[in-house]
Design a protein around this motif. Structure first.
Motif: not given
Length: 267
Positions: A58-67, A69-75, A97-102
């Motif tokens: 998991v250290k190698q994977k990009p972090k998208i914020g917390g459970t 509070n998502f960082k939508f720009d990173v996603i 918000q995510l369901q609208q795009k993904y």
């Protein structure tokens, strides 16, 4: 030619995937660990900052914020073709918000059966059915061997301090307590109630379990609870073993049996 994968998640939301997902985002620590154990490490493009297992991967994977509070720009930069979340651990506004795009697949888990259904469905979604079936059988076998306390004993399970928050009904921890023969004294209250010292005294549990997460209870907190309930036996326990509903369930029965056996010896 891959046929579309049509799935309904545990909240009743329908997804249609045109092919097996190649860019998976996980919003929940226990489900992140499951995805790695299904052999999907190279397809995981992002995880939360709370995703801690398996540690090195998991250290190698990009972090998208917390459970919550998502960082939508990173996603958006990661362009996932499947996002996997959970009703309780994530926040509704962010998920919507995510369901609208993904394509977002949500789990909703209260019991071991719910967790095993999640495991099967994630296996189907990701083309790892065989590995998922193997994990499911191992988890079932482990829980079938669990020898609960008989008769059950009155137990309080705490997840937070200042204010004290305990485990009520309608969640996976309460289900695990029941499987261990631990009778939740706050099982008549909903979800995760705030509890006063007076309420704890009145409930008069024989056993108090202090979880290592989300509040990091340590041995030093035992005395605080001992003063409120002098007669109770008090233990700090590994919260992951009571609340993680992914592949950590492989390890849970042996750990829970150890807790049960210690309580039995002290009774």
């Amino acid at each position: 030619m891959n046929l579309p994968i049509i799935s309904k998640d545990q909240m009743g939301h329908s997804l249609v995937l045109e092919q097996l997902p190649q860019r998976i985002l996980s919003l929940v620590p226990s489900q992140t660990e499951l995805l790695f154990d299904l052999g999907l490490g190279d397809r995981i493009v992002g995880v939360t900052k709370f995703c801690i297992h398996p540690k090195e991967q998991v250290k190698q994977k990009p972090k998208i914020g917390g459970t919550k509070n998502f960082k939508f720009d990173v996603i958006d930069q990661l362009q996932p073709d499947l996002i996997i979340g959970n009703k309780e651990e994530n926040y509704q506004e962010g998920i919507e918000q995510l369901q609208q795009k993904y394509n977002v697949w949500m789990s909703d888990i209260y019991t071991l059966d719910d967790a095993l259904e999640m495991l099967r469905q994630v296996g189907q979604l990701t083309g790892t059915e065989a590995k998922a079936a193997e994990l499911e059988q191992s988890i079932k076998a482990g829980f079938e061997q669990l020898k609960p306390l008989q008769p059950s004993i009155k137990t309080a399970y705490f997840i937070w301090r200042k204010p004290y928050m305990a485990v009520g009904t309608n969640n996976i921890i309460d289900h695990m307590l029941q499987r261990c023969g631990l009778d939740n004294v706050f099982g008549h209250l909903s979800r995760y109630p705030e509890i006063t010292a007076e309420q704890l005294q009145q409930a008069n549990p024989q056993l108090i379990l202090l979880s290592s997460e989300p509040y990091p209870f340590k041995e030093k907190h035992i005395q605080e609870f001992q003063e409120i309930c002098p007669q109770a036996s008090i233990k700090v326990v590994d919260g992951e073993m009571f609340s993680w509903y992914g592949s950590r369930l492989l390890q849970a029965p042996a750990y829970l049996q150890q807790v049960i056996d210690e309580v039995r010896q002290e009774a």
